[in-house]
Design an enzyme around this catalytic site. Sequence first.
Site, PDB file in Angstrom:
ATOM      1  N   HIS A 107      -3.039  28.233  15.512  1.00 18.60           N
ATOM      2  CA  HIS A 107      -3.155  28.712  15.732  1.00 18.60           C
ATOM      3  C   HIS A 107      -3.843  29.367  17.176  1.00 18.60           C
ATOM      4  CE1 HIS A 107       0.407  29.596  14.046  1.00 18.60           C
ATOM      5  NE2 HIS A 107      -0.016  29.685  13.167  1.00 18.60           N
ATOM      6  N   THR A 157       4.426  32.680  15.046  1.00 18.12           N
ATOM      7  CA  THR A 157       5.987  33.442  14.538  1.00 18.12           C
ATOM      8  C   THR A 157       6.105  34.373  15.353  1.00 18.12           C
ATOM      9  OG1 THR A 157       5.550  32.965  12.324  1.00 18.12           O
ATOM     10  CG2 THR A 157       7.234  34.401  12.738  1.00 18.12           C
ATOM     11  N   TRP A 182      -2.306  42.608  16.751  1.00 21.03           N
ATOM     12  CA  TRP A 182      -3.648  42.764  17.099  1.00 21.03           C
ATOM     13  C   TRP A 182      -4.577  41.666  16.300  1.00 21.03           C
ATOM     14  CZ3 TRP A 182      -5.282  45.839  20.563  1.00 21.03           C
ATOM     15  CH2 TRP A 182      -6.998  45.846  20.267  1.00 21.03           C
ATOM     16  N   HIS A 226      -3.062  41.598   7.871  1.00 22.52           N
ATOM     17  CA  HIS A 226      -2.001  41.698   7.420  1.00 22.52           C
ATOM     18  C   HIS A 226      -2.002  43.340   7.180  1.00 22.52           C
ATOM     19  CE1 HIS A 226      -0.506  36.966   6.557  1.00 22.52           C
ATOM     20  NE2 HIS A 226      -0.411  37.728   8.252  1.00 22.52           N
TER      21      HIS A 226
HETATM   22  N1  CTP Z   1      -0.253  38.595  14.096  1.00 24.84           N
HETATM   23  C1  CTP Z   1      -1.110  39.196  15.566  1.00 24.84           C
HETATM   24  N2  CTP Z   1      -2.153  40.393  14.612  1.00 24.84           N
HETATM   25  C2  CTP Z   1      -2.879  39.801  13.539  1.00 24.84           C
HETATM   26  C3  CTP Z   1      -1.655  39.406  11.943  1.00 24.84           C
HETATM   27  C4  CTP Z   1      -0.056  38.285  12.572  1.00 24.84           C
HETATM   28  O1  CTP Z   1      -1.026  39.631  16.347  1.00 24.84           O
HETATM   29  N3  CTP Z   1      -4.079  40.257  13.103  1.00 24.84           N
HETATM   30  C5  CTP Z   1       0.989  38.296  15.056  1.00 24.84           C
HETATM   31  C6  CTP Z   1       1.270  36.870  15.086  1.00 24.84           C
HETATM   32  O2  CTP Z   1       1.529  36.959  16.064  1.00 24.84           O
HETATM   33  C7  CTP Z   1       2.033  36.622  14.106  1.00 24.84           C
HETATM   34  C8  CTP Z   1       3.061  37.375  13.704  1.00 24.84           C
HETATM   35  O3  CTP Z   1       1.928  38.375  14.344  1.00 24.84           O
HETATM   36  O4  CTP Z   1       2.896  35.419  13.941  1.00 24.84           O
HETATM   37  C9  CTP Z   1       3.532  37.793  11.871  1.00 24.84           C
HETATM   38  O5  CTP Z   1       2.274  37.719  11.621  1.00 24.84           O
HETATM   39  P1  CTP Z   1       1.622  36.429   9.817  1.00 24.84           P
HETATM   40  O6  CTP Z   1       3.078  36.327   9.170  1.00 24.84           O
HETATM   41  O7  CTP Z   1       0.489  36.720   9.772  1.00 24.84           O
HETATM   42  O8  CTP Z   1       2.173  35.322  10.879  1.00 24.84           O
HETATM   43  P2  CTP Z   1       0.457  33.447  10.440  1.00 24.84           P
HETATM   44  O9  CTP Z   1       1.599  33.692   8.946  1.00 24.84           O
HETATM   45  O10 CTP Z   1       0.280  34.415  10.757  1.00 24.84           O
HETATM   46  O11 CTP Z   1       1.520  32.893  11.440  1.00 24.84           O
HETATM   47  P3  CTP Z   1       2.828  31.740  11.715  1.00 24.84           P
HETATM   48  O12 CTP Z   1       3.463  32.389  10.589  1.00 24.84           O
HETATM   49  O13 CTP Z   1       2.519  31.353  13.015  1.00 24.84           O
HETATM   50  O14 CTP Z   1       1.714  30.428  10.979  1.00 24.84           O
END
Ligand code: CTP
Length: 319
Positions: free
Chosen positions: A293, A242, A263, A277
């Site tokens: 990913h 995302t 990060w 998160h």
């Molecule tokens: N992110 C990051 N490092 C983390 C968690 C998240 O860089 N430890 C970035 C990623 O680009 C991620 C975005 O923040 O897409 C949003 O996080 P999240 O809601 O966790 O996305 P995901 O569910 O992990 O990924 P997606 O929704 O794309 O499946």
Amino acid sequence: TSLVTYRKSKVSSSPIPLPGIKSKTSNSSSPEWTFNRTLSNLIRKNILRFLDAERDISILKSTFKPGDVIHYIFDRQSTTNISENLYNLLPTVSPMKNQHYKQCAIVGNSGILLNSSCGREIDSHDFVIRCNLAPVEEYATDVGLRTSLVTMNPSVVQRAFQDLNSEEWVQRFVHRLQSLSGSVLWIPAFMAKGGEERVEWAIRLILLHTVNIRTAFPSLRLLHAVRGYWLTNHVQIKRPTTGLLMYTMATRFCDEIHLYGFWPFAHDPDGKPVKYHYYDTLTYHYTSSASPHTMPLEFRTLSALHRQGALRLHTGLCK
Ligand code: CTP
């Protein structure tokens, strides 16, 4: 797994031959960052050859009618239908039509934001993009409050709102939606099968409570177009996250793009643990080879762009 591990991994040594980009990471909080408008314009122009975020940010009412069949993007053999309710929430014109902003913030969900004091700085941007309905109120000092656009993967309804299995969770969900008054809620409803019920519940609650948000449902070509852009530039991502989707789209309507909360590593540069998160107890599931990913590779790519001044990656404390 630490950053060191990723530096050693095979993908990390592959070149990223975006215009003028070198492949080593750098201290992304370095104060001497200056915006490289020429490179930023060039990237925007190149991305426009693959997608136009103004158009691809959402399908429109004029292109569909209730009952139309849609093939899921990642599960092509499975289909869903455009429900009456979903049709009602389709925009008539792009929610980003003719919109241009000087400075945008894209807020990822990494725990690196905790104790960053970046809230005020994030909120000072002209346009603030957040991901997956991440909570803000309880974390305002570190993540800010403003939201111009927020994404919502269907799985969020399950993960963050207990599949709305009690009146209390329904209320929490409605409260979160109501707090987004005036913003765009971006729902990738047609990526993968399995989320249609959750999307439908969310949509019904939006309609029932006449929540004042502008909904958007990404075009069916967006994901492949974004992936195509990065693959063409030799960034071998599997499925863009995302966060990367938002950066790629934001180049269309933002001059300077600032990233916070990106990060994807379990430790900070000083070796201190970092939550996956900032707001829950999820762990680094993406490290498994089954994850769709390639976040560390995305991060290295963004770091390279930071070093070249095309975007600014904030990973340190804000003042
Ligand atoms: N992110 C990051 N490092 C983390 C968690 C998240 O860089 N430890 C970035 C990623 O680009 C991620 C975005 O923040 O897409 C949003 O996080 P999240 O809601 O966790 O996305 P995901 O569910 O992990 O990924 P997606 O929704 O794309 O499946």
